[in-house]
Design a protein around this motif. Structure first.
Motif, PDB file in Angstrom:
ATOM      1  N   LEU A   1      43.437   2.593  25.885  1.00 16.85           N
ATOM      2  CA  LEU A   1      42.429   2.316  24.856  1.00 16.85           C
ATOM      3  C   LEU A   1      42.464   0.839  24.467  1.00 16.85           C
ATOM      4  O   LEU A   1      42.978   0.467  23.423  1.00 16.85           O
ATOM      5  N   SER A   2      41.905   0.004  25.294  1.00 20.43           N
ATOM      6  CA  SER A   2      41.870  -1.439  25.025  1.00 20.43           C
ATOM      7  C   SER A   2      40.506  -1.818  24.451  1.00 20.43           C
ATOM      8  O   SER A   2      39.739  -2.543  25.067  1.00 20.43           O
ATOM      9  N   PHE A   3      40.219  -1.275  23.277  1.00 17.78           N
ATOM     10  CA  PHE A   3      38.942  -1.496  22.605  1.00 17.78           C
ATOM     11  C   PHE A   3      39.175  -2.236  21.293  1.00 17.78           C
ATOM     12  O   PHE A   3      40.292  -2.275  20.774  1.00 17.78           O
ATOM     13  N   SER A   4      38.106  -2.767  20.717  1.00 16.45           N
ATOM     14  CA  SER A   4      38.201  -3.461  19.433  1.00 16.45           C
ATOM     15  C   SER A   4      38.524  -2.461  18.323  1.00 16.45           C
ATOM     16  O   SER A   4      38.385  -1.248  18.482  1.00 16.45           O
ATOM     17  N   SER A   5      38.918  -2.982  17.179  1.00 16.67           N
ATOM     18  CA  SER A   5      39.240  -2.122  16.039  1.00 16.67           C
ATOM     19  C   SER A   5      38.020  -1.320  15.584  1.00 16.67           C
ATOM     20  O   SER A   5      38.160  -0.213  15.060  1.00 16.67           O
ATOM     21  N   GLU A   6      36.808  -1.844  15.791  1.00 17.57           N
ATOM     22  CA  GLU A   6      35.587  -1.125  15.415  1.00 17.57           C
ATOM     23  C   GLU A   6      35.403   0.154  16.226  1.00 17.57           C
ATOM     24  O   GLU A   6      34.748   1.084  15.769  1.00 17.57           O
TER      25      GLU A   6
ATOM     26  N   PHE B   1      49.852  19.374  16.661  1.00 21.06           N
ATOM     27  CA  PHE B   1      50.611  18.913  15.499  1.00 21.06           C
ATOM     28  C   PHE B   1      51.547  19.978  14.926  1.00 21.06           C
ATOM     29  O   PHE B   1      52.401  19.661  14.104  1.00 21.06           O
ATOM     30  N   GLY B   2      51.367  21.237  15.309  1.00 21.11           N
ATOM     31  CA  GLY B   2      52.225  22.303  14.815  1.00 21.11           C
ATOM     32  C   GLY B   2      52.068  22.589  13.335  1.00 21.11           C
ATOM     33  O   GLY B   2      53.031  22.971  12.674  1.00 21.11           O
ATOM     34  N   VAL B   3      50.839  22.409  12.813  1.00 19.15           N
ATOM     35  CA  VAL B   3      50.582  22.634  11.390  1.00 19.15           C
ATOM     36  C   VAL B   3      49.318  23.471  11.212  1.00 19.15           C
ATOM     37  O   VAL B   3      48.515  23.606  12.136  1.00 19.15           O
ATOM     38  N   GLU B   4      49.151  23.988  10.010  1.00 17.76           N
ATOM     39  CA  GLU B   4      47.911  24.667   9.649  1.00 17.76           C
ATOM     40  C   GLU B   4      46.797  23.623   9.543  1.00 17.76           C
ATOM     41  O   GLU B   4      47.064  22.473   9.177  1.00 17.76           O
ATOM     42  N   PRO B   5      45.560  23.993   9.829  1.00 15.89           N
ATOM     43  CA  PRO B   5      44.469  23.012   9.830  1.00 15.89           C
ATOM     44  C   PRO B   5      44.276  22.290   8.497  1.00 15.89           C
ATOM     45  O   PRO B   5      43.931  21.106   8.486  1.00 15.89           O
ATOM     46  N   ASP B   6      44.521  22.966   7.389  1.00 18.50           N
ATOM     47  CA  ASP B   6      44.337  22.314   6.089  1.00 18.50           C
ATOM     48  C   ASP B   6      45.464  21.350   5.750  1.00 18.50           C
ATOM     49  O   ASP B   6      45.380  20.616   4.772  1.00 18.50           O
ATOM     50  N   ARG B   7      46.518  21.317   6.576  1.00 22.18           N
ATOM     51  CA  ARG B   7      47.634  20.398   6.369  1.00 22.18           C
ATOM     52  C   ARG B   7      47.496  19.129   7.227  1.00 22.18           C
ATOM     53  O   ARG B   7      48.352  18.260   7.203  1.00 22.18           O
ATOM     54  N   LEU B   8      46.414  19.040   7.986  1.00 17.32           N
ATOM     55  CA  LEU B   8      46.182  17.907   8.880  1.00 17.32           C
ATOM     56  C   LEU B   8      45.039  17.060   8.359  1.00 17.32           C
ATOM     57  O   LEU B   8      44.009  17.586   7.934  1.00 17.32           O
ATOM     58  N   ASP B   9      45.204  15.748   8.389  1.00 13.40           N
ATOM     59  CA  ASP B   9      44.146  14.844   7.924  1.00 13.40           C
ATOM     60  C   ASP B   9      43.665  13.967   9.083  1.00 13.40           C
ATOM     61  O   ASP B   9      44.384  13.782  10.069  1.00 13.40           O
ATOM     62  N   PRO B  10      42.454  13.439   8.976  1.00 12.13           N
ATOM     63  CA  PRO B  10      41.890  12.618  10.055  1.00 12.13           C
ATOM     64  C   PRO B  10      42.735  11.390  10.403  1.00 12.13           C
ATOM     65  O   PRO B  10      42.781  10.988  11.564  1.00 12.13           O
ATOM     66  N   TRP B  11      43.403  10.800   9.419  1.00  9.86           N
ATOM     67  CA  TRP B  11      44.225   9.613   9.696  1.00  9.86           C
ATOM     68  C   TRP B  11      45.399   9.939  10.606  1.00  9.86           C
ATOM     69  O   TRP B  11      45.775   9.140  11.466  1.00  9.86           O
ATOM     70  N   SER B  12      45.994  11.121  10.438  1.00  7.62           N
ATOM     71  CA  SER B  12      47.095  11.536  11.318  1.00  7.62           C
ATOM     72  C   SER B  12      46.597  11.740  12.743  1.00  7.62           C
ATOM     73  O   SER B  12      47.284  11.396  13.708  1.00  7.62           O
ATOM     74  N   VAL B  13      45.397  12.280  12.870  1.00  7.25           N
ATOM     75  CA  VAL B  13      44.810  12.474  14.200  1.00  7.25           C
ATOM     76  C   VAL B  13      44.511  11.113  14.830  1.00  7.25           C
ATOM     77  O   VAL B  13      44.788  10.888  16.012  1.00  7.25           O
ATOM     78  N   LEU B  14      43.976  10.185  14.042  1.00  5.66           N
ATOM     79  CA  LEU B  14      43.699   8.842  14.554  1.00  5.66           C
ATOM     80  C   LEU B  14      44.988   8.167  15.010  1.00  5.66           C
ATOM     81  O   LEU B  14      45.013   7.507  16.061  1.00  5.66           O
ATOM     82  N   GLU B  15      46.053   8.349  14.268  1.00  6.44           N
ATOM     83  CA  GLU B  15      47.347   7.777  14.663  1.00  6.44           C
ATOM     84  C   GLU B  15      47.821   8.384  15.987  1.00  6.44           C
ATOM     85  O   GLU B  15      48.343   7.686  16.846  1.00  6.44           O
ATOM     86  N   LYS B  16      47.614   9.683  16.170  1.00  2.66           N
ATOM     87  CA  LYS B  16      47.981  10.346  17.423  1.00  2.66           C
ATOM     88  C   LYS B  16      47.142   9.802  18.583  1.00  2.66           C
ATOM     89  O   LYS B  16      47.649   9.613  19.688  1.00  2.66           O
TER      90      LYS B  16
ATOM     91  N   ARG C   1      45.947   6.762  18.802  1.00  2.00           N
ATOM     92  CA  ARG C   1      46.508   5.435  19.116  1.00  2.00           C
ATOM     93  C   ARG C   1      47.818   5.563  19.885  1.00  2.00           C
ATOM     94  O   ARG C   1      48.087   4.797  20.805  1.00  2.00           O
ATOM     95  N   GLU C   2      48.636   6.525  19.495  1.00  2.00           N
ATOM     96  CA  GLU C   2      49.916   6.767  20.161  1.00  2.00           C
ATOM     97  C   GLU C   2      49.704   7.250  21.596  1.00  2.00           C
ATOM     98  O   GLU C   2      50.387   6.805  22.521  1.00  2.00           O
TER      99      GLU C   2
END
Length: 100
Positions: free
Chosen positions: A5-10, A49-64, A66-67
């Motif tokens: 993923l060699s894209f701009s921050s946008e 993520f091994g969690v219930e859907p209501d325990r997951l937020d979009p920022w954690s998914v975005l971090e995944k 990037r990882e």
């Protein structure tokens, strides 16, 4: 073939995240995450993520995203992987290409 993923921050978040809404043609990874169907979100929350859907937020998914640092294509829509296996992902569309 896969790519880094060699894209701009946008590409990851193109605007105020608090003002973003789901879209049929998301133009950033963050918006694409917001646009995931509820059933797919629930499956991904459990499988990746091994969690219930209501325990997951979009920022954690975005971090995944990037990882994981992987996409399946470089042309629009870019298929971005969420997790190493590539079973879960989101499509990000080019803002310059008009919906027909």
């Amino acid at each position: 073939m896969t790519y880094s993923l060699s894209f701009s921050s946008e590409f990851f978040c193109n605007g105020d995240p608090d003002a973003m809404h789901p879209s049929r043609r998301p133009t950033s990874v963050y918006q694409a995450i917001l646009s995931m169907r509820a059933d797919r979100w629930a499956e991904m929350a459990s499988d990746v993520f091994g969690v219930e859907p209501d325990r997951l937020d979009p920022w954690s998914v975005l971090e995944k995203v990037r990882e994981t640092d992987t996409c399946s294509s470089l042309d629009s829509p870019v298929r971005v992987w969420i997790g190493e296996e590539g079973f879960y992902g989101v499509d990000v569309h080019d803002r310059r290409i008009q919906e027909q």
